[in-house]
Each structure stands twice: as structure tokens, then as C-alpha cells.
Scaffold this motif. Sequence first.
Motif, PDB file in Angstrom:
ATOM      1  N   LEU A  54       0.828  -1.207   0.000  1.00  0.00           N
ATOM      2  CA  LEU A  54       0.000   0.000   0.000  1.00  0.00           C
ATOM      3  C   LEU A  54       0.865   1.261   0.000  1.00  0.00           C
ATOM      4  CD1 LEU A  54      -3.145   0.700   0.310  1.00  0.00           C
ATOM      5  CD2 LEU A  54      -2.557   1.229   2.685  1.00  0.00           C
ATOM      6  N   ALA A  59       1.923   3.204  -5.371  1.00  0.00           N
ATOM      7  CA  ALA A  59       0.623   3.366  -4.720  1.00  0.00           C
ATOM      8  C   ALA A  59       0.656   4.661  -3.902  1.00  0.00           C
ATOM      9  CB  ALA A  59       0.293   2.143  -3.877  1.00  0.00           C
ATOM     10  N   TYR A 106      -2.430   0.685 -11.458  1.00  0.00           N
ATOM     11  CA  TYR A 106      -3.482  -0.339 -11.569  1.00  0.00           C
ATOM     12  C   TYR A 106      -2.989  -1.676 -11.024  1.00  0.00           C
ATOM     13  CZ  TYR A 106      -7.337  -2.830 -13.969  1.00  0.00           C
ATOM     14  OH  TYR A 106      -8.450  -3.580 -14.278  1.00  0.00           O
ATOM     15  N   GLU A 109      -2.547  -1.523  -7.113  1.00  0.00           N
ATOM     16  CA  GLU A 109      -3.825  -1.562  -6.397  1.00  0.00           C
ATOM     17  C   GLU A 109      -4.348  -3.004  -6.339  1.00  0.00           C
ATOM     18  OE1 GLU A 109      -5.215   0.771  -4.741  1.00  0.00           O
ATOM     19  OE2 GLU A 109      -4.806   2.722  -5.638  1.00  0.00           O
ATOM     20  N   ALA A 149      -8.743  -0.033  -1.779  1.00  0.00           N
ATOM     21  CA  ALA A 149      -8.061  -0.152  -3.071  1.00  0.00           C
ATOM     22  C   ALA A 149      -9.059  -0.193  -4.222  1.00  0.00           C
ATOM     23  CB  ALA A 149      -7.177  -1.398  -3.084  1.00  0.00           C
ATOM     24  N   ASP A 152     -10.560   3.337  -4.955  1.00  0.00           N
ATOM     25  CA  ASP A 152      -9.714   4.239  -5.729  1.00  0.00           C
ATOM     26  C   ASP A 152      -9.560   3.776  -7.172  1.00  0.00           C
ATOM     27  OD1 ASP A 152      -9.444   6.197  -3.893  1.00  0.00           O
ATOM     28  OD2 ASP A 152      -7.326   5.863  -3.450  1.00  0.00           O
ATOM     29  N   ILE A 153      -9.667   2.483  -7.408  1.00  0.00           N
ATOM     30  CA  ILE A 153      -9.723   1.989  -8.786  1.00  0.00           C
ATOM     31  C   ILE A 153     -10.975   2.540  -9.463  1.00  0.00           C
ATOM     32  CG2 ILE A 153     -10.117  -0.085 -10.197  1.00  0.00           C
ATOM     33  CD1 ILE A 153      -8.309  -1.572  -8.150  1.00  0.00           C
TER      34      ILE A 153
END
Length: 501
Positions: A54, A59, A106, A109, A149, A152-153
Motif C-alpha cells: 500500500l 501506490a 493499476y 492496487e 483499493a 480508488d480503482i
Amino acid sequence: MKKISLTIFISGTLLFTGCKKWLDVKPEGQTTKDEMFQTQKGFRDALTGAYIDLKSDDAYGRSMTWSTIEYLARNWDNTGNYADINSLVNATYTDASVKSMIEKIYAKEYKVIADVNSILEKIDAKKDIFQEDNYSLIKGEALTLRAFAHFDILRLFGTMPDNPGTSPILPYAKAVSKDIIVLLPYDEFAKQVLADLDAAEALLKDVDPIRLYSLLELNPVLNSSAIPPVSDDYYMYRQIRMNYYAVLALKARVYNWLAPRDASNRANAAKYAQLVIDAKDHFGQPVFRLGGLSDVQAGNPSFPSEHIAAVNIYNMKTVAEAVLGEPGLLARSDFNYQDGYYYLNNLFPVAERVADARWVNMWAYKTSTGQTSYVRLKKFAQKDLDATNQIPLLRLSEMYLILTECAQNKADAEGYYSFYCSKKGIPFTAGFSAAGWEADRKNKMIREYVREFYAEGQTFFTYKRYNVATLPASWTAAYYTATVARYIVPKPDREYNYLNK
């Protein structure tokens, strides 16, 4: 339904960790997946591995806080005149370098998601091996990380929240599997985020140490003479874990993101924000406190008293100086003139900045040769190596702004915002404009998110949530322009294997 050939699995090895204190942990070896999940320690180590991912550069240790995502919001100038940064600033998503940056985000995450899914697929069957409240803590944190995660994607790669459509868009990964993961429509994806958070809230509510002890007690580095109330370091430093209040704050953020199309989401956002604000420790004191000018003057410009969740960067002083200090590329060049728009002078009007905690001692001209026209942000400057080594992920300020945004009438909105302004040193005596107060509130909220969360990765998402085409005229409309194409970042177009190595 559409499917994506996205492979998320664990193969071969998993990292395990040894540490004197949890926040200093670094991977030291390997063990097989089956061996790891035979013990409570193995589950703890696997969760620590997820936190390590993280806070990686791809990230929240860089790209999703003060770097890549901030370039997309035009919060930094291309001080080094690099072609790839110029493409990023202009959101040229077809550029190979930009594609690579986005792909790394991407992938990381979903790597965090793979980490916690490896825990979640095993933990219920191994419930009997856990002592005290470790089962609920570990599972609750894992679910929160998965929701964080994924959300936020959705914010980065998903469609516009005010008009998301019904087509399948993204995979919500809930298992460690080589199987193809089904793409979900926007609303179903969001429901999965909230379902994980509901489950996490129930697990953490009665067992999280942050509800049983004060943050001062759980952070002996802040009070070296205090005797920690728990003997196990794993229960300490809850503000850098996905704790119970982080669940509530994330719920407030998610519901606020979904609010444009459903008034009930606005009410839920306000409810959860208020729960965080009202949180008290066992001494009856607020768990979190709004930061102000006194915090900046005391050497705490990132307002650690507000941090609901954060990532720990053990060498923060060195890292911050490298990216935001004299040698760093993250800077602005329009403090007084340069591009003619005077962006920072409009963001922080002279009449309002005298006591603004986000302005005073926060910005400074660089002094290096050839850099003197650039201005750097000192928010994460460390007074010493033992200072608060945290990049915040969720802060109390956001909860007050959510309450202001979600208030149903002018008086309530002004009440929440007035209190916030009084703590931040912002003049707010006349209230919102009597004519069109909601439009005035909107413009002030957009600007407030930028000022408050500069270099924390929230500006781009604020612009997307409001579908900002250009900034309000009162603070330099010409500086930033955008279309929907800028806000919907294209997903990587190749397959991924996520190996926990």
C-alpha cells in the motif's frame, strides 16, 4: 456480462516479516503460502505485506498521493521540462510513458487486493488459531484494505459518478484465483465496496484498540514516559492501520462520491462523517482534532492530529526532501508571475491568507541556482528523523467538508463550514452568498479540497466528482480545463498476473 482476463493469484512464495515495532517492519524472508497460514503470526505477516504494498511508490507512497495523481490535477508544473511529465499533465493517455505510469498504479492496487484476498480466503477456516481479538482485527483490516483499493480503482478508472451508465466496467476481485473475473457495472461495483466496509465495521467495532485506548497511549513515540496499555506492538499505532474510524471515514467518502444521483447517499455520507467527528476516547476526549496554525508552527504541517488512516514512511525526511524539497521536481512556477495566472495567489487570496494554516510557512521559494522562480510545498517537511512519518489517506478535515457539502440548508452548511474555518484560520463571516448559495458553496468546496489536500491525491478526484470543466472564475478559471475524457483514465489493455513475491 463482459469479462476481463485478469489473473490474481498467489504462487510459490509469500513474504513474511520480522520487526521490533510494526511500523519499522521490512520483509526479511519467504515462506510458502500453506505454511504461513498455519499460525496467527502468519496471518499478521501477510497483512503487514499488504500494508507494505500500500505504501509503495506505485501506490500511496508516491503515485497516488503527491506525484502522478497530482500532475493529472495540474497541481505541479513540469519543472524539469520532461516530455513524459508534459504528456501526463496533459492527460495524453495514449503516450507510452503515461500508459506505463497508469499500468503500475493499476497493478499495485490489485496487488494489495491480492494480498488481502489471500488472507480472506483462509481466515475463516483457521479461526480457532487466533488469540484474543486477532481474528476480527485482521479480517476487518483486510476487508477495509480491499474496499479502499477497489474504491480508488473506481474513482480513477471508473466512469463519471453523476452519469456512470450501466455497462460492465471493472473487476471486483474477491478471491485469489486464476479464473477470469467478471466485470461489474458501476453501481454493483460500488455496492461491493460498501458491503466490504459494512462487514469490516461489524468486525472492528468492539475490538479495535483505537476504541479502547487513546491515540496518545497507542503511540508511545508521542509520549515516551507513558506505559503502553497493551504489551503487543501489533495493537499500537492504529492511525497507520485501517482502523474502525477509517472504515467510517471511508464510508463517508464513498457515499459522498455516490451522492450526485441519490439523496440518501448524501444523508449517509453526513451520518458517517459525524460519527468520526464525534468519536471520543475512554477519557472523553475527541479521538481526532482539526489541525491549525499552531500545528504548523510546532513542526506538524501535515496535521497528524487529523490522521484517521495513513501510510508510514520510515525515512520520510529523506523522501520528502528528495521529491518536494530543493532537489525535488514537485513544485510550482507561478507563485508571482510565470504563466500569468497567479494560481497560488488566487488559490490563497492575499486578504484571506494571513492566518490560513495551509498557507503560513507552508510554501517557500527554492534557493538553488536556476530554481529560484519555483515554489515548493513544505507540508511533509520533517523537523527531524523522529517526527511523524506519515502520509495521510483519510483526514478529519474531509469529514467537515463532507458535512458542509451534504447539509440540506444554508444555515447548517454555514455552521459546519464556519467551525472548520475558525480552526484553519480562514475568514468566513458573511456566510455563503444569499443569491445562489449552493453554487457559492460548491465553488468554495472545490477550492477547499485543493487547498486542504494539496499533495495528498484528492484534487483530481474532487474535480472528477464535480465534473469541473474549468475552475471558478474567482480563482483563475483559465488555469485548468477538462473534459470527461480527462477524468476517465483508460484501464491497462493487457493481462496481469499478481504474484506475492
